[in-house]
Design an enzyme around this catalytic site. Structure first.
Site, mmCIF file in Angstrom:
data_model
loop_
_atom_site.group_PDB
_atom_site.id
_atom_site.type_symbol
_atom_site.label_atom_id
_atom_site.label_comp_id
_atom_site.label_asym_id
_atom_site.label_seq_id
_atom_site.Cartn_x
_atom_site.Cartn_y
_atom_site.Cartn_z
ATOM 1 C CE1 TYR A 146 89.835 94.929 -47.548
ATOM 2 C CE2 TYR A 146 88.011 96.498 -48.204
ATOM 3 C CZ TYR A 146 88.931 95.473 -48.342
ATOM 4 O OH TYR A 146 89.508 95.313 -49.804
ATOM 5 C CE LYS A 193 92.179 94.556 -50.714
ATOM 6 N NZ LYS A 193 91.216 94.317 -51.972
ATOM 7 C CG ASP A 221 90.157 90.678 -52.030
ATOM 8 O OD1 ASP A 221 90.224 89.480 -53.141
ATOM 9 O OD2 ASP A 221 90.158 91.587 -52.023
ATOM 10 C CG ASN A 223 92.783 92.621 -54.693
ATOM 11 O OD1 ASN A 223 92.775 92.879 -53.741
ATOM 12 N ND2 ASN A 223 91.160 92.168 -55.698
ATOM 13 C CG ASN A 269 86.169 93.511 -55.876
ATOM 14 O OD1 ASN A 269 86.494 93.079 -54.962
ATOM 15 N ND2 ASN A 269 86.248 94.433 -56.862
ATOM 16 C CG HIS A 320 84.527 95.890 -54.158
ATOM 17 N ND1 HIS A 320 84.549 97.380 -54.479
ATOM 18 C CD2 HIS A 320 85.985 95.941 -53.980
ATOM 19 C CE1 HIS A 320 85.518 98.394 -54.852
ATOM 20 N NE2 HIS A 320 86.600 97.205 -54.844
ATOM 21 C CB SER A 321 85.036 99.396 -49.734
ATOM 22 O OG SER A 321 85.904 100.584 -49.618
ATOM 23 C CG ASN A 322 88.477 101.940 -54.427
ATOM 24 O OD1 ASN A 322 90.246 102.421 -53.672
ATOM 25 N ND2 ASN A 322 88.953 101.463 -55.922
ATOM 26 N NE ARG A 402 93.553 101.960 -56.222
ATOM 27 C CZ ARG A 402 93.365 101.067 -55.516
ATOM 28 N NH1 ARG A 402 92.354 101.308 -55.351
ATOM 29 N NH2 ARG A 402 93.689 100.065 -54.700
#
Length: 422
Positions: A146, A193, A221, A223, A269, A320-322, A402
């Site tokens: 990623y 990203k 991605d 976003n 996502n 998906h990830s954070n 955040r």
């Protein structure tokens, strides 16, 4: 032996590199919460969730109500959460961090406790969480490299910490970062990203990755950072480069418009973040691949249910990830290992995080995959000293929610974080 006597929710903070995205930049500290559910015989179940003030408040409200509950009674857990968690009518939406979207409140809080309950169920029965979800269909779960554009350091951090990955702003930097990550972890696919720079500049990085890693599937991605018109204009340049294109344009309508002329699968996502989003997304044919996330889809069993819906409608599935630590990584791994129609390698931010809160330190990757442990529960235990340090970080860091936009405004006072950008 299976009734709860106490629940402890500990907010923590750990270092986060200056990763760039369409909204702005990551702050120096990432926030999470560690949930411990303790039974009358002294065993405890673990979970990891978001660490923003809103989520912490909701977790604490529920925690006070769980004494005496049997950990096998997930329906009772759900009822308690519905009684005391703040929520509003569920609405689909688009957010960079769907875990803080009001529409995901109930599934988000349920997931935080469900994972700990399942961990305890496994410890009580002597079975892995994966077994409780139906059993393994794979011994190891693949993850992708990623990649992020990023600055070399947090310019406004006071302690001078510098992460080891260095600056990533050019196509050459992106390739170097990919090589570092693949050499270290063995990843077999790559995600970038996007939404940070002009699309042509980011596609130049994708082409550089294709040249450097001709066998690795690629994804980007933005976003929701591109308009449908921009995305359609870029399609000839993207042809043949991508495994899938993730959230290029905002919303179900924007994605549907892109989908009508897309030459590769579209993943999301952002415009499908819960079961309530499915009817509209299916009707409009907005997406081909759902990127699940047990933290806001409602837990590990809900992720398994999501997989069945995707199978029914012929949709691909991944995760998906954070920013997260090892408890979340292992929960993701157990869920993914039990899902037969996991179509793509999962996302994970884990390589970007240096600290850990579990015994033994960082979880190992083998050829880009995490092996499913054949031990009771999740297979991880708390490192109490590490937890104490990360809890101290939370108290000292001064961050409580955040805010990528606000952090980016330190670098650019005119920054708004408005999307789409291009």
């Amino acid at each position: 032996m299976s009734r709860i006597v106490s629940v402890v929710v500990t907010p923590i903070a750990f270092r986060d590199p200056p990763l760039l995205n369409v909204s702005g930049i990551h702050e120096p500290w990432a926030l999470r919460s560690i949930i411990e559910v303790v039974t009358e015989d002294g065993r405890y179940g673990l979970s990891e969730s978001y660490g923003d003030e809103q989520t912490l408040s909701q977790l604490q409200k529920v925690a006070f109500r769980l004494e005496g509950v049997d950990v096998f009674h997930l329906n009772e857990l759900k009822a308690i959460i519905e009684q005391c968690a703040d929520s509003e009518p569920q609405q689909g939406g688009i957010e960079l961090a769907p875990g803080t979207n009001q529409a995901t409140t109930l599934p988000r809080i349920f997931a935080a406790f469900e994972v700990a309950f399942l961990d305890l169920m496994g410890k009580i029965t002597g079975r892995s969480v994966c077994d409780l979800l139906g059993g393994k269909v794979r011994d190891a779960v693949p993850y992708s490299a990623y990649l992020f554009y990023k600055y070399g350091r947090h310019q406004f951090s006071q302690d001078g910490w510098v992460d080891a990955w260095g600056e990533v702003l050019t196509p050459e930097d992106v390739v170097r970062s990919a090589r570092q990550m693949i050499d270290r972890y063995g990843f077999q696919s790559i995600k970038l990203k996007g939404g940070v720079f002009e699309p042509e500049r980011e596609l130049a990085a994708i082409r550089a990755l294709r040249e450097a890693f001709p066998e690795h599937p690629l994804r980007i991605d933005p976003n929701g950072g591109w308009t449908p018109e921009t995305t359609k204009r870029l399609m000839p340049q993207i042809e043949g480069l991508l495994q899938y294109l993730e959230d290029p344009a905002p919303g179900k309508d924007g994605m549907a418009e892109v989908h009508r002329s897309a030459t590769m699968p579209l993943a999301t996502n952002m415009c499908v973040i819960g079961f309530f989003d499915f009817p509209e997304a299916i009707t409009k044919q907005s997406v081909d691949v759902i990127l699940s996330d047990h933290h806001y889809w409602g837990g590990l069993q809900a992720t398994r249910d999501l997989a069945r819906i995707c199978e029914t409608w012929g949709l691909g599935l991944s995760m998906h990830s954070n920013s997260h630590l090892g408890i979340s990584l292992m929960a993701m791994t157990h869920a993914a290992a039990a899902i037969g129609n996991l179509s793509y390698a999962c996302d994970t931010h884990y390589p970007w995080q240096e600290e850990e809160v579990i015994v033994g330190g960082k979880i190992a990757f083998e050829d880009g995959s995490v092996r499913v442990p054949d031990v009771p529960g999740l297979g991880v235990e708390l490192d109490r000293d590490a937890l104490k340090q990360l809890a101290h970080n939370y108290q000292e860091c001064g961050i409580r929610s955040r805010h990528d936009v606000k952090e980016m405004q330190k670098y650019d006072s005119t920054w708004t974080g408005k999307v789409p950008r291009f």
